[in-house]
Design an enzyme around this catalytic site. Structure first.
Site, PDB file in Angstrom:
ATOM      1  N   PHE A 176      32.629  38.302  36.134  1.00 17.03           N
ATOM      2  CA  PHE A 176      33.689  38.250  35.129  1.00 17.03           C
ATOM      3  C   PHE A 176      33.514  37.015  34.260  1.00 17.03           C
ATOM      4  O   PHE A 176      32.837  36.051  34.630  1.00 17.03           O
ATOM      5  CB  PHE A 176      35.073  38.236  35.797  1.00 17.03           C
ATOM      6  CG  PHE A 176      35.324  37.034  36.659  1.00 17.03           C
ATOM      7  CD1 PHE A 176      35.946  35.907  36.134  1.00 17.03           C
ATOM      8  CD2 PHE A 176      34.942  37.013  37.994  1.00 17.03           C
ATOM      9  CE1 PHE A 176      36.176  34.788  36.922  1.00 17.03           C
ATOM     10  CE2 PHE A 176      35.162  35.904  38.795  1.00 17.03           C
ATOM     11  CZ  PHE A 176      35.779  34.787  38.258  1.00 17.03           C
ATOM     12  N   CYS A 177      34.133  37.051  33.070  1.00 16.32           N
ATOM     13  CA  CYS A 177      34.152  35.910  32.163  1.00 16.32           C
ATOM     14  C   CYS A 177      35.452  35.964  31.371  1.00 16.32           C
ATOM     15  O   CYS A 177      36.323  36.785  31.650  1.00 16.32           O
ATOM     16  CB  CYS A 177      32.933  35.915  31.249  1.00 16.32           C
ATOM     17  SG  CYS A 177      32.767  37.425  30.268  1.00 16.32           S
ATOM     18  N   THR A 178      35.604  35.118  30.385  1.00 15.62           N
ATOM     19  CA  THR A 178      36.877  34.998  29.678  1.00 15.62           C
ATOM     20  C   THR A 178      37.285  36.287  28.974  1.00 15.62           C
ATOM     21  O   THR A 178      38.385  36.801  29.172  1.00 15.62           O
ATOM     22  CB  THR A 178      36.816  33.858  28.647  1.00 15.62           C
ATOM     23  OG1 THR A 178      36.376  32.664  29.289  1.00 15.62           O
ATOM     24  CG2 THR A 178      38.184  33.627  28.020  1.00 15.62           C
ATOM     25  N   GLY A 180      34.824  39.015  28.374  1.00 21.84           N
ATOM     26  CA  GLY A 180      33.952  40.136  28.693  1.00 21.84           C
ATOM     27  C   GLY A 180      32.560  40.060  28.112  1.00 21.84           C
ATOM     28  O   GLY A 180      31.638  40.714  28.603  1.00 21.84           O
ATOM     29  N   VAL A 205      38.898  38.147  31.748  1.00 21.41           N
ATOM     30  CA  VAL A 205      40.096  37.583  32.373  1.00 21.41           C
ATOM     31  C   VAL A 205      41.321  37.768  31.485  1.00 21.41           C
ATOM     32  O   VAL A 205      42.422  38.059  31.968  1.00 21.41           O
ATOM     33  CB  VAL A 205      39.890  36.080  32.674  1.00 21.41           C
ATOM     34  CG1 VAL A 205      41.161  35.478  33.275  1.00 21.41           C
ATOM     35  CG2 VAL A 205      38.713  35.879  33.612  1.00 21.41           C
TER      36      VAL A 205
END
Length: 326
Positions: A176-178, A180, A205
């Site tokens: 996952f990241c901020t 996508g 997220v």
């Protein structure tokens, strides 16, 4: 509800003539009062902008009408103040830089997982959960039991994979990241390296915080964002963190009360890693920023995202220089 809409957006798509939309896109943003930075490359578009509801709607509508840019992935949040000072549309080689040739999310990518299904996936003991963001982002919030690769830039992620992950051992990997976009490339990279079951949080997220109730959430802490809000809480409102204008690390009120903290000059994170020359330069920059604020102007040194980018570039140059010496 706050008046300023903050919109993070991206889309991987073939844009062979991306240069041609730079000027009309910039003109539209300036005309409608939208601030922030958008990146254009042959592989797509990426960025975060802010403006009124009507201005953001107008921008998205214009983008939807451009060939290939319909259905852009975007997330909205709100702030009481404009989090950006300037308006930019930049031409780039990549819209998110991993530094590995041939990684194309349009050809191969991991399995998208909806926010509502994410908790079930990462609760599986057979799933390795990896946070693809940088260490300073992870320090203020991440998912429960997520692995921290301890990277300073996304360029370091391939080396982390090489040294720590094994397709034969890690059968299921979730990332996952901020917003996508980094996971589009990180999952594509893992697939290219022979990993079979690779998953990533669709919308990142920010989308998870938007759609999953706080009482059901497995997110712990706040989410770092690349604008003057520094971080957002589970309600996507400005969080409790400020930012050191010297090293750009997120800092708490407790850290600001430390003797090591001097506004714009130093904080507990960087007090021992900056030279007297650097601190004098930071002092002068802070003085100029305060003068600009009194005049109601935006000082060029106060754009958070630009300073973060400069810091990353400087660290990368130093690292490459050290490697050449070795």
């Amino acid at each position: 509800m706050s008046q300023v809409v903050v919109c993070a957006l991206y889309k991987f798509v073939s844009l062979p003539h991306f240069e041609s939309i730079q000027k009309p896109l910039l003109a539209l943003m300036e005309e409608s009062g939208v601030k922030g930075t958008l990146l254009l490359a042959s592989e797509g578009i990426n960025g975060t902008v802010a403006g009124s509801q009507a201005a953001i709607d107008s921008l998205l509508m214009w983008l939807y009408q451009q060939p290939g840019l319909d259905n852009i992935v975007h997330k909205r949040s709100f702030d009481e103040q404009m989090p950006f000072y300037r308006t930019k549309v930049k031409l780039k080689k990549e819209i998110v830089t991993m530094g590995v040739e041939g990684i194309d999310p349009l050809k191969v990518v991991g399995t998208y997982v909806k926010p509502r299904d994410w908790n079930k996936l990462i609760s599986d003991p057979d799933v390795l959960l990896v946070d693809t963001r940088n260490e300073y982002e992870i320090q203020i919030g991440t998912f429960k039991n997520a692995v921290d690769p301890k990277t300073d830039t996304f360029r370091e992620f391939p080396a982390y994979v090489k040294d720590n992950l094994d397709p034969a051992k890690h059968k299921k990997v979730a990332m996952f990241c901020t917003g996508g976009i980094r996971c589009e490339k990180s999952t594509a990279y893992l697939k290219e390296q022979g990993f079979d079951e690779v998953y990533h949080l669709e919308g990142g997220v920010l989308k998870y915080l938007e759609e999953v109730k706080q009482e059901e959430s497995l997110w712990e802490g706040e989410c770092f964002v690349f604008d003057n809000r520094v971080a957002v809480n589970h309600n996507l409102e400005k969080g409790q963190y400020d930012q050191c204008n010297a090293c750009r690390m997120p800092i708490t009120e407790t850290e600001k009360a430390s003797e090591a903290y001097v506004q714009g000059v130093s904080c507990p994170h960087c007090i021992d890693s900056t030279s007297d020359k650097q601190r004098r330069r930071f002092e002068e920059r802070e003085r100029q920023m305060l003068l600009a604020a009194k005049r109601g102007e935006a000082h060029i040194g106060s754009d958070v995202s630009q300073v973060i980018l400069s810091r990353r570039t400087e660290k990368e140059d130093q690292r490459q220089a050290q490697n050449k010496k070795a």
